[in-house]
Design an enzyme around this catalytic site. Sequence first.
Site, short mmCIF file in Angstrom:
data_model
loop_
_atom_site.label_atom_id
_atom_site.label_comp_id
_atom_site.label_asym_id
_atom_site.label_seq_id
_atom_site.Cartn_x
_atom_site.Cartn_y
_atom_site.Cartn_z
N LYS A 91 2.34 2.47 -5.08
CA LYS A 91 2.83 1.97 -6.38
C LYS A 91 2.10 2.33 -7.52
O LYS A 91 2.43 2.67 -8.60
CB LYS A 91 3.15 0.40 -6.15
CG LYS A 91 3.93 0.12 -5.14
CD LYS A 91 4.20 -1.38 -5.26
CE LYS A 91 3.18 -2.21 -4.76
NZ LYS A 91 2.58 -1.96 -3.39
N GLY B 209 -4.26 -4.36 -4.60
CA GLY B 209 -5.24 -3.20 -4.80
C GLY B 209 -4.69 -1.87 -5.11
O GLY B 209 -4.15 -1.23 -4.37
N HIS B 210 -4.58 -1.69 -6.23
CA HIS B 210 -3.99 -0.30 -6.74
C HIS B 210 -5.19 0.61 -7.20
O HIS B 210 -5.94 0.28 -8.18
CB HIS B 210 -2.94 -0.64 -8.12
CG HIS B 210 -1.79 -1.46 -7.74
ND1 HIS B 210 -1.01 -1.69 -8.76
CD2 HIS B 210 -1.37 -1.97 -6.43
CE1 HIS B 210 0.07 -2.59 -8.05
NE2 HIS B 210 -0.11 -2.65 -6.61
N GLN C 156 1.93 -5.91 -3.41
CA GLN C 156 2.36 -5.73 -2.04
C GLN C 156 3.94 -5.11 -1.67
O GLN C 156 4.26 -4.31 -2.61
CB GLN C 156 2.47 -7.45 -1.48
CG GLN C 156 0.98 -8.08 -1.32
CD GLN C 156 0.65 -8.73 -2.43
OE1 GLN C 156 1.46 -9.40 -3.16
NE2 GLN C 156 -0.78 -8.42 -2.89
N ASP D 55 0.77 -1.24 0.10
CA ASP D 55 0.14 0.05 0.00
C ASP D 55 0.84 1.21 -0.07
O ASP D 55 0.49 2.52 0.62
CB ASP D 55 -0.85 0.13 1.35
CG ASP D 55 -1.92 -1.35 1.43
OD1 ASP D 55 -2.40 -1.63 0.52
OD2 ASP D 55 -1.74 -1.86 2.48
P1 IMP Z 1 -2.62 -12.79 1.56
O1 IMP Z 1 -1.78 -12.05 0.51
O2 IMP Z 1 -4.09 -12.33 1.42
O3 IMP Z 1 -2.49 -14.22 2.01
O4 IMP Z 1 -2.42 -11.92 2.95
C1 IMP Z 1 -1.06 -12.27 3.69
C2 IMP Z 1 -0.65 -10.74 4.46
O5 IMP Z 1 -0.41 -9.89 3.32
C3 IMP Z 1 -1.79 -10.02 5.04
O6 IMP Z 1 -1.15 -9.37 6.39
C4 IMP Z 1 -2.27 -9.09 4.27
O7 IMP Z 1 -2.82 -7.93 4.71
C5 IMP Z 1 -0.98 -8.57 3.54
N1 IMP Z 1 -1.26 -8.26 2.01
C6 IMP Z 1 -1.83 -8.95 0.95
N2 IMP Z 1 -1.98 -8.06 -0.05
C7 IMP Z 1 -1.58 -6.70 0.54
C8 IMP Z 1 -1.50 -5.51 -0.23
O8 IMP Z 1 -1.65 -5.57 -1.50
N3 IMP Z 1 -1.28 -4.37 0.55
C9 IMP Z 1 -0.93 -4.71 1.96
N4 IMP Z 1 -1.05 -5.83 2.49
C10 IMP Z 1 -1.34 -6.94 1.86
#
Ligand code: IMP
Length: 425
Positions: free
Chosen positions: A15, A39-40, A224, A12
């Site tokens: 990017k 999520g962009h 991420q 977040d």
């Molecule tokens: P997962 O990728 O859904 O398995 O989540 C694993 C961890 O990564 C969790 O703490 C999520 O909140 C974090 N996470 C996954 N995608 C994002 C993102 O795009 N932004 C911020 N945190 C993320």
Amino acid sequence: MNNCIVGLQWGDEGKGKIVDILAEKADIVVRYSGGANAGHTVVIGDTKFALHLLPSGAVRPETVCVIANGVVVDPDCLTGEIDSLAQKGISLKGRLFISQNAHLVLDYHKAEDRLRENSLGENKIGTTIRGIGPCYADKVGRTFAARAADLADLDTLRQKLVKIVDYKNKIFAALYKAEPLDSGQIFEKCKFYAEKLVPFITDTTRLLHNAIEQRKSILFEGAQGTLLDLDHGTFPFVTSSNSSSLGMSAGAGVPAKNVDKFIGVAKAYTTRVGSGPFPTELDNEIGSYIRDRGNEYGTTTGRPRRCGWFDAVAVRYSVTIGGIDAIALMHLDTLSGIKQLKICKAYRINSEDTDFFASDIETLAKAEPVYQTVEGWDEDLSGMSSFDELPENAKRYVELVEQFTGAPATIIGVGPKRSQTIFRH
Ligand code: IMP
């Protein structure tokens, strides 16, 4: 010129905006890791686009978009995004390419993610429940996996799904007493996805190498952040892919030597969603101030993000392991109005100071931040377009970030719009 953009914190970082700006000069934009957990948000004029799977370049009608092998593709989300862009008059026909080797995130992955997280209670990872971990686990496990190429061979896919869903149902029933899923229903959905997506599925590795030979300009778009990298992040509170720049080569099939510049994106403070240690977290009024001014709520889940001071120890680590050439420092405007700002320049662990990031969570949980305090500023930065225009204290803040992280901040974000960006050097 080929660039790779990655997040330097826990995701977040903003990017999407940087990718969107650089996409203007790129022929091809490539997603190489993660899935619909990302999520962009891209703001063009007054229109806001929230993308999860499509590369941010998708909103530009001229840009070729690649979803490479390292991405886990939720076909439900992807077909929805393609349709929603079409409704805004943006077609992806002939310019979207999905790797045949990308794995599919299907209903049983999302069910598994939800069931497991619910069963963990206090110990949950705090995932986005988008089925990311279960899908990558199936990829590594190999036996019960479906890839994009399978959508082009529906008979084989039907048989695969019977086997996979039977296996998953046994596990879900035994561990969670869950209702069984119906492989027939999942297959019917896959028929719909196949109709929509098969025209886009191809060998993207070959496509990218041809593009490199033709000296096309490629932008690799990370998802991420580095601290969520499966191998190098704060395990187990990470995502299930190599979300640092190190994942780019395997995830796109392109060696790092083909990338001219690695640009790391960091916010002028730190945020985190989900569980896990966060040394500079501000569980107080200043944290809420940053959350409200920075609109720090998840694009994917709507969850309020945890907010804290800029952690230069963490970012320096991300810069080092990611081979980062330059930093884009986002949301500097959000910090206006805070009397005194702090930058974490070292960790005190067991009474000893260190400037090395501890990715193992037991050590990180013990880290007390050692701060450098900086005077804040009251001016609204959102209309400023050059570094010289910034208040002296804001300049000093940026310079300290550079000093403590070891990378030049060549791009500075002062608002959500593309135009609210300062370029330096
Ligand atoms: P997962 O990728 O859904 O398995 O989540 C694993 C961890 O990564 C969790 O703490 C999520 O909140 C974090 N996470 C996954 N995608 C994002 C993102 O795009 N932004 C911020 N945190 C993320």
